[in-house]
Design an enzyme around this catalytic site. Structure first.
Site, PDB file in Angstrom:
ATOM      1  N   LYS A  76       1.902  -1.064  15.308  1.00  0.00           N
ATOM      2  CA  LYS A  76       1.403  -0.699  13.981  1.00  0.00           C
ATOM      3  C   LYS A  76      -0.050  -1.140  13.841  1.00  0.00           C
ATOM      4  O   LYS A  76      -0.430  -2.214  14.313  1.00  0.00           O
ATOM      5  CB  LYS A  76       2.286  -1.361  12.917  1.00  0.00           C
ATOM      6  CG  LYS A  76       2.011  -0.929  11.477  1.00  0.00           C
ATOM      7  CD  LYS A  76       3.023  -1.583  10.538  1.00  0.00           C
ATOM      8  CE  LYS A  76       2.807  -1.197   9.081  1.00  0.00           C
ATOM      9  NZ  LYS A  76       3.793  -1.846   8.181  1.00  0.00           N
ATOM     10  N   SER A 168       6.333   0.795   5.051  1.00  0.00           N
ATOM     11  CA  SER A 168       5.027   1.312   5.448  1.00  0.00           C
ATOM     12  C   SER A 168       4.855   1.516   6.951  1.00  0.00           C
ATOM     13  O   SER A 168       3.806   1.993   7.388  1.00  0.00           O
ATOM     14  CB  SER A 168       3.945   0.328   4.970  1.00  0.00           C
ATOM     15  OG  SER A 168       4.126  -0.949   5.582  1.00  0.00           O
ATOM     16  N   SER A 192       9.505  -2.862   4.965  1.00  0.00           N
ATOM     17  CA  SER A 192       8.634  -1.876   5.610  1.00  0.00           C
ATOM     18  C   SER A 192       9.022  -1.494   7.031  1.00  0.00           C
ATOM     19  O   SER A 192       8.488  -0.531   7.577  1.00  0.00           O
ATOM     20  CB  SER A 192       7.187  -2.378   5.613  1.00  0.00           C
ATOM     21  OG  SER A 192       6.628  -2.292   4.328  1.00  0.00           O
TER      22      SER A 192
END
Length: 525
Positions: A76, A168, A192
């Site tokens: 990420k 996210s 997330s």
């Protein structure tokens, strides 16, 4: 080959059935073919190929570094990576190249993993849809699956109703679900990692707070952030956790504990378990399909001899509000470092230092980030501090005690939904503002972060629309191995079907060795 598990591919590499370079090139090819998903912000092709070459030399010399040597992974884009741009999907950090690796990234590289690239997210990980970053929203691979197209009667040429991934860590979830890597790092502050895992039909794991280092993870909420792991099966998660877990002198919150084992037992005696079902999680907004699957999952445990009981987490109704106050307060503090002076974006406004600060943050942050900063600053004002921040901390303590009481009563694992519904179309998702969406999407997940507990979302079945639905298992603090052992047993029982991606199934050798799908044990009533 790309449809196999991480452990299977690791064995194939050791046996010489495939080389790291072949594996790397296949993943890079698939990344290009699935570019429409917008899962990656940066594809580190040259870096990955060089790492594959080095891995290949080790295998030829019989000096493999372990199960992750030669395995493609993604990270990420809020984890620092040496020499590779780290943006947090924000204008504020566009062009920022860190001089160091996050500890978790370094641990993966030390084991020979191949870094395919940095994945997309909501700006600074503030969101639940992976729709608010400056590089555009991430598309859910299941939008283009045969299962969804057939059950929802979507025209293969109609691209207007594409689905969100959740967030996210949506880029990481999409990357794993679309077979472009075998594991990906996400971050988890209020759900997330687990939220997008549920929507993308993969496993999303949030470790106990303090088990895995946060050093190099660009902070959102220091007291809740943890690196998350996304894979296609629980056993793969355990392998990655075995590499990442352990004390880090660069992160004082990590515990001095031995690293977790790199595998979980294949079988277990479920009859010795006590499974708790929190009654407060049966909320009116929960879809009938998720409710049905939750009930069936409880019945499944009970049918195998486990004790299944209803439990109470009485302060659950306050958790979302409490989370919002604490989250935004820490966000306001953490975002203060982005002032345009040390690194990141700097506005050209030079009337005064104050004007430059204001313009930098106006240009660098989106509305969502600025809104959370404003909320946090409001709660931290001298006249509001006691009434908001301090009270929220007290409520957090009560929420933690609720979990402690339940586990001390003899419950081993809690079984809950992960999300209220299946993934929704993007056009429907953006009808509501970010704060409202996050409050709805984090309802079952954020309390776990406030309590510092381990939790995992496991895909269990497809909805009537042909979309994944996941359920969440929550364990005692630092009982991550026990939690993953239960999750592995559960995963084996439900036999979640493999995604059939239209356009990629023509090249079955690249993804799936056989096109047969296992049928899910849990079906809609």
């Amino acid at each position: 080959m790309l449809g196999r598990t991480l452990r299977e591919v690791s064995a194939a590499l050791k046996q010489g059935q495939v080389t790291p370079t072949e594996l790397c090139k296949n993943c890079l090819s698939l990344i290009k073919k699935t570019k429409y998903l917008n899962a990656y912000i940066t594809v580190s092709e040259e870096v990955a190929l060089k790492q594959a070459e080095e891995s290949e030399k080790r295998y030829k010399q019989g000096q493999s570094l372990g199960d992750l040597d030669g395995i493609p992974v993604a990270v990420k884009d809020n984890f620092s990576t040496t020499g590779i741009e780290t943006t947090c999907a924000s204008n504020m950090l566009k062009g920022y190249v860190p001089p160091y690796n996050a500890t978790v990234v370094q641990k993966l590289l030390d084991q020979g993993a191949l870094l395919m690239g940095k994945t997309n997210l909501d700006e600074f990980a503030m969101g639940s849809g992976s729709t608010d970053g400056v590089f555009g929203p991430v598309r859910n691979p299941w939008t283009y699956s045969k299962q969804y197209r057939e059950r929802s009667r979507q025209d293969a040429g109609d691209d207007s109703h594409w689905l969100i991934t959740g967030g996210s860590s949506g880029g990481s979830a999409a990357a794993v679900a679309a077979f472009t890597c075998f594991a990906a790092l996400g971050s988890d502050t209020g759900g997330s990692t687990r939220n997008p895992a549920a929507h993308c039909g993969i496993v999303g794991f949030k470790p106990s707070y303090g088990l895995v280092s946060r050093h190099g993870l660009i902070p959102l909420v220091n007291s809740m952030d943890v690196p998350g792991i996304l894979t296609r099966c629980v056993d793969d998660t355990a392998i990655v956790l075995g590499t990442l877990a352990g004390h880090d002198p660069k992160d004082s919150t990590t515990v001095r504990n031995p690293a977790q084992p790199a595998s979980v037992p294949g079988g277990m005696d479920v009859s010795r378990l006590c499974i708790g079902i929190p009654k407060e999680y049966l909320v009116p907004e929960l879809s009938s399909e998720v409710r049905s699957l939750w009930s069936q999952a409880a019945d499944l445990f009970e049918s195998e001899g486990a004790k299944v009981i209803e439990v109470s987490l009485p302060h659950t109704c306050y958790s979302i509000v409490c989370y919002h106050v604490l989250c935004t307060s820490e966000v306001a503090s953490n975002m203060a470092r982005f002032d345009g002076l040390q690194y990141g974006h700097r506005s050209g406004v030079d009337v005064s230092t104050e004007a430059m600060y204001a313009a930098t943050r106006q240009e660098g942050f989106n509305d969502v980030v600025r809104g959370r900063i404003l909320s946090g600053n409001f709660f931290l004002l001298k006249e509001n501090y006691e009434n908001y921040f301090v009270k929220a901390q007290k409520v957090r303590r009560l929420i933690v005690k609720d979990f402690v009481d339940v586990f001390e009563s003899g419950v081993d694992v809690l079984l809950t939904p992960t999300t209220l519904t299946e993934a929704v179309p993007y056009l429907e998702f953006i009808k509501e503002d970010n704060r409202t969406r996050s409050a709805q999407d984090d309802i079952f997940t954020q309390a776990v972060n406030m309590a510092g507990l381990p939790a995992v979302s496991v895909p269990v079945a497809l909805s009537n629309q042909g979309l994944p639905i996941g359920l969440q298992l929550i364990g005692r603090a630092f009982c991550d191995q026990q939690l993953l052992t239960v999750a592995k047993w559960f995963e084996k029982q439900v036999q979640f079907p493999v995604i059939q991606l239209q356009g990629l199934m023509d090249d079955g050798s690249l993804v799936l060795e056989n096109g047969k799908l296992t049928s899910a044990s849990l079906t809609q009533r």
